[in-house]
Design a protein around this motif. Structure first.
Motif, PDB file in Angstrom:
ATOM      1  N   GLU A 196       5.364  -7.520   7.584  1.00  0.00           N
ATOM      2  CA  GLU A 196       4.739  -6.346   6.975  1.00  0.00           C
ATOM      3  C   GLU A 196       5.009  -5.183   7.899  1.00  0.00           C
ATOM      4  O   GLU A 196       4.790  -5.280   9.110  1.00  0.00           O
ATOM      5  CB  GLU A 196       3.240  -6.542   6.771  1.00  0.00           C
ATOM      6  CG  GLU A 196       2.916  -7.501   5.664  1.00  0.00           C
ATOM      7  CD  GLU A 196       1.419  -7.611   5.391  1.00  0.00           C
ATOM      8  OE1 GLU A 196       0.640  -6.742   5.850  1.00  0.00           O
ATOM      9  OE2 GLU A 196       1.030  -8.581   4.723  1.00  0.00           O
ATOM     10  N   ARG A 197       5.500  -4.079   7.316  1.00  0.00           N
ATOM     11  CA  ARG A 197       5.846  -2.920   8.140  1.00  0.00           C
ATOM     12  C   ARG A 197       5.451  -1.640   7.428  1.00  0.00           C
ATOM     13  O   ARG A 197       5.575  -1.545   6.207  1.00  0.00           O
ATOM     14  CB  ARG A 197       7.341  -2.925   8.432  1.00  0.00           C
ATOM     15  CG  ARG A 197       7.740  -1.837   9.418  1.00  0.00           C
ATOM     16  CD  ARG A 197       9.212  -1.819   9.707  1.00  0.00           C
ATOM     17  NE  ARG A 197       9.623  -2.964  10.489  1.00  0.00           N
ATOM     18  CZ  ARG A 197      10.780  -3.023  11.147  1.00  0.00           C
ATOM     19  NH1 ARG A 197      11.610  -1.993  11.127  1.00  0.00           N
ATOM     20  NH2 ARG A 197      11.113  -4.098  11.814  1.00  0.00           N
ATOM     21  N   ASP A 198       4.994  -0.683   8.216  1.00  0.00           N
ATOM     22  CA  ASP A 198       4.676   0.645   7.698  1.00  0.00           C
ATOM     23  C   ASP A 198       5.911   1.532   7.827  1.00  0.00           C
ATOM     24  O   ASP A 198       6.579   1.526   8.870  1.00  0.00           O
ATOM     25  CB  ASP A 198       3.522   1.270   8.477  1.00  0.00           C
ATOM     26  CG  ASP A 198       2.219   0.509   8.296  1.00  0.00           C
ATOM     27  OD1 ASP A 198       1.981  -0.009   7.191  1.00  0.00           O
ATOM     28  OD2 ASP A 198       1.439   0.435   9.274  1.00  0.00           O
ATOM     29  N   PHE A 199       6.191   2.286   6.779  1.00  0.00           N
ATOM     30  CA  PHE A 199       7.287   3.251   6.776  1.00  0.00           C
ATOM     31  C   PHE A 199       6.712   4.613   6.420  1.00  0.00           C
ATOM     32  O   PHE A 199       5.857   4.718   5.537  1.00  0.00           O
ATOM     33  CB  PHE A 199       8.355   2.862   5.745  1.00  0.00           C
ATOM     34  CG  PHE A 199       9.056   1.566   6.044  1.00  0.00           C
ATOM     35  CD1 PHE A 199      10.160   1.534   6.883  1.00  0.00           C
ATOM     36  CD2 PHE A 199       8.615   0.380   5.485  1.00  0.00           C
ATOM     37  CE1 PHE A 199      10.815   0.337   7.161  1.00  0.00           C
ATOM     38  CE2 PHE A 199       9.259  -0.825   5.750  1.00  0.00           C
ATOM     39  CZ  PHE A 199      10.365  -0.843   6.591  1.00  0.00           C
ATOM     40  N   VAL A 200       7.190   5.659   7.093  1.00  0.00           N
ATOM     41  CA  VAL A 200       6.682   7.017   6.882  1.00  0.00           C
ATOM     42  C   VAL A 200       7.858   7.969   6.716  1.00  0.00           C
ATOM     43  O   VAL A 200       8.930   7.762   7.300  1.00  0.00           O
ATOM     44  CB  VAL A 200       5.808   7.462   8.087  1.00  0.00           C
ATOM     45  CG1 VAL A 200       5.282   8.877   7.895  1.00  0.00           C
ATOM     46  CG2 VAL A 200       4.656   6.496   8.298  1.00  0.00           C
TER      47      VAL A 200
ATOM     48  N   PRO B  14       5.145   8.623  -2.575  1.00  0.00           N
ATOM     49  CA  PRO B  14       4.174   8.524  -1.487  1.00  0.00           C
ATOM     50  C   PRO B  14       4.840   8.737  -0.126  1.00  0.00           C
ATOM     51  O   PRO B  14       5.950   8.245   0.120  1.00  0.00           O
ATOM     52  CB  PRO B  14       3.626   7.107  -1.630  1.00  0.00           C
ATOM     53  CG  PRO B  14       3.741   6.838  -3.100  1.00  0.00           C
ATOM     54  CD  PRO B  14       5.045   7.490  -3.503  1.00  0.00           C
ATOM     55  N   ARG B  15       4.165   9.471   0.746  1.00  0.00           N
ATOM     56  CA  ARG B  15       4.684   9.816   2.067  1.00  0.00           C
ATOM     57  C   ARG B  15       4.798   8.597   2.980  1.00  0.00           C
ATOM     58  O   ARG B  15       5.654   8.540   3.867  1.00  0.00           O
ATOM     59  CB  ARG B  15       3.781  10.858   2.709  1.00  0.00           C
ATOM     60  CG  ARG B  15       4.274  11.396   4.033  1.00  0.00           C
ATOM     61  CD  ARG B  15       3.272  12.327   4.674  1.00  0.00           C
ATOM     62  NE  ARG B  15       2.181  11.656   5.363  1.00  0.00           N
ATOM     63  CZ  ARG B  15       2.284  11.001   6.519  1.00  0.00           C
ATOM     64  NH1 ARG B  15       3.424  10.903   7.118  1.00  0.00           N
ATOM     65  NH2 ARG B  15       1.223  10.441   7.068  1.00  0.00           N
ATOM     66  N   ALA B  16       3.942   7.597   2.766  1.00  0.00           N
ATOM     67  CA  ALA B  16       3.934   6.398   3.605  1.00  0.00           C
ATOM     68  C   ALA B  16       3.685   5.169   2.730  1.00  0.00           C
ATOM     69  O   ALA B  16       2.958   5.251   1.734  1.00  0.00           O
ATOM     70  CB  ALA B  16       2.863   6.509   4.683  1.00  0.00           C
ATOM     71  N   VAL B  17       4.306   4.063   3.114  1.00  0.00           N
ATOM     72  CA  VAL B  17       4.106   2.799   2.397  1.00  0.00           C
ATOM     73  C   VAL B  17       4.034   1.652   3.405  1.00  0.00           C
ATOM     74  O   VAL B  17       4.622   1.721   4.482  1.00  0.00           O
ATOM     75  CB  VAL B  17       5.230   2.508   1.373  1.00  0.00           C
ATOM     76  CG1 VAL B  17       5.181   3.463   0.199  1.00  0.00           C
ATOM     77  CG2 VAL B  17       6.605   2.515   2.019  1.00  0.00           C
ATOM     78  N   THR B  18       3.323   0.615   3.019  1.00  0.00           N
ATOM     79  CA  THR B  18       3.324  -0.649   3.755  1.00  0.00           C
ATOM     80  C   THR B  18       4.072  -1.638   2.881  1.00  0.00           C
ATOM     81  O   THR B  18       3.752  -1.794   1.695  1.00  0.00           O
ATOM     82  CB  THR B  18       1.892  -1.151   4.028  1.00  0.00           C
ATOM     83  OG1 THR B  18       1.192  -0.161   4.773  1.00  0.00           O
ATOM     84  CG2 THR B  18       1.909  -2.468   4.801  1.00  0.00           C
TER      85      THR B  18
ATOM     86  N   HIS C 160       0.853  -1.189   0.000  1.00  0.00           N
ATOM     87  CA  HIS C 160       0.000   0.000   0.000  1.00  0.00           C
ATOM     88  C   HIS C 160       0.883   1.232   0.000  1.00  0.00           C
ATOM     89  O   HIS C 160       1.939   1.238   0.626  1.00  0.00           O
ATOM     90  CB  HIS C 160      -0.907   0.044   1.239  1.00  0.00           C
ATOM     91  CG  HIS C 160      -1.733  -1.177   1.433  1.00  0.00           C
ATOM     92  ND1 HIS C 160      -2.828  -1.469   0.657  1.00  0.00           N
ATOM     93  CD2 HIS C 160      -1.612  -2.201   2.317  1.00  0.00           C
ATOM     94  CE1 HIS C 160      -3.348  -2.613   1.053  1.00  0.00           C
ATOM     95  NE2 HIS C 160      -2.629  -3.083   2.052  1.00  0.00           N
ATOM     96  N   ALA C 161       0.420   2.264  -0.684  1.00  0.00           N
ATOM     97  CA  ALA C 161       1.121   3.548  -0.697  1.00  0.00           C
ATOM     98  C   ALA C 161       0.117   4.658  -0.452  1.00  0.00           C
ATOM     99  O   ALA C 161      -1.007   4.613  -0.956  1.00  0.00           O
ATOM    100  CB  ALA C 161       1.820   3.752  -2.038  1.00  0.00           C
ATOM    101  N   SER C 162       0.523   5.645   0.323  1.00  0.00           N
ATOM    102  CA  SER C 162      -0.370   6.767   0.614  1.00  0.00           C
ATOM    103  C   SER C 162      -0.593   7.607  -0.633  1.00  0.00           C
ATOM    104  O   SER C 162       0.238   7.636  -1.542  1.00  0.00           O
ATOM    105  CB  SER C 162       0.202   7.638   1.734  1.00  0.00           C
ATOM    106  OG  SER C 162       1.369   8.292   1.292  1.00  0.00           O
TER     107      SER C 162
END
Length: 166
Positions: free
Chosen positions: A121-125, A105-109, A80-82
């Motif tokens: 699975e990790r979220d990065f911002v 994108p500002r944030a991605v999973t 996923h991408a913001s």
């Protein structure tokens, strides 16, 4: 641990997709260790294995204020991408002396194999997300300049080559 040399932009390996990693082995762990040592020596906030001529889908990212927080990833993929974008000046040791402002994108999973061989699975911002996306581009045979117009890319590549000659 070893600081590995970077291959130049003109090297064909930077422009083709890397091979998936079947399992996390001691060899993979040693490559990651060398990649972190190389990334810290730049200094930088991420490194993909193809940048040092290893054609495996391996990346490391450490955008922390203090070093030692590196995330080791094998076969990373964005789930996923913001919608919200973030602009950042990006560069690469494979194309020294130049940089360009890139919007991502500002944030991605991201899903990847971690250093224990487990799917994570990790979220990065923020800068973390920018670096992860930059490294995944490398694993797919793309560099940040591939996000630019052909004319702008040609100008940056020529400028980098000129700087390397002087």
């Amino acid at each position: 641990m070893t600081v590995r040399p970077f291959i130049p932009y003109s090297d064909r390996r930077l422009h083709v997709a890397a091979e998936p990693v079947a399992a996390i082995t001691e060899t993979v762990r040693m490559i990651w260790d060398d990649m972190i040592h190389t990334m810290d020596a730049m200094p930088g906030v991420g490194l993909a294995a193809p940048q040092i001529g290893i054609m495996q889908r391996l990346a490391v990212v450490d955008a922390s204020d203090k070093r030692g927080q590196a995330v080791r990833m094998a076969n990373p993929e964005i789930l996923h991408a913001s919608v919200q974008l973030r602009a950042h000046d990006e560069a690469s040791p494979n194309l020294p002396g130049v940089f360009a402002r890139i919007e991502r994108p500002r944030a991605v999973t991201v899903r990847f194999l971690n250093d224990r061989g487990e799917v994570e699975e990790r979220d990065f911002v923020g800068l973390w997300a920018t670096s992860v996306q930059h490294q995944i581009d490398h694993l797919n045979g793309k560099l940040y300049v591939d996000h630019l117009s052909p004319l702008r890319r040609k100008m940056l590549v020529a400028k980098s080559a000129k700087l390397a000659r002087t």
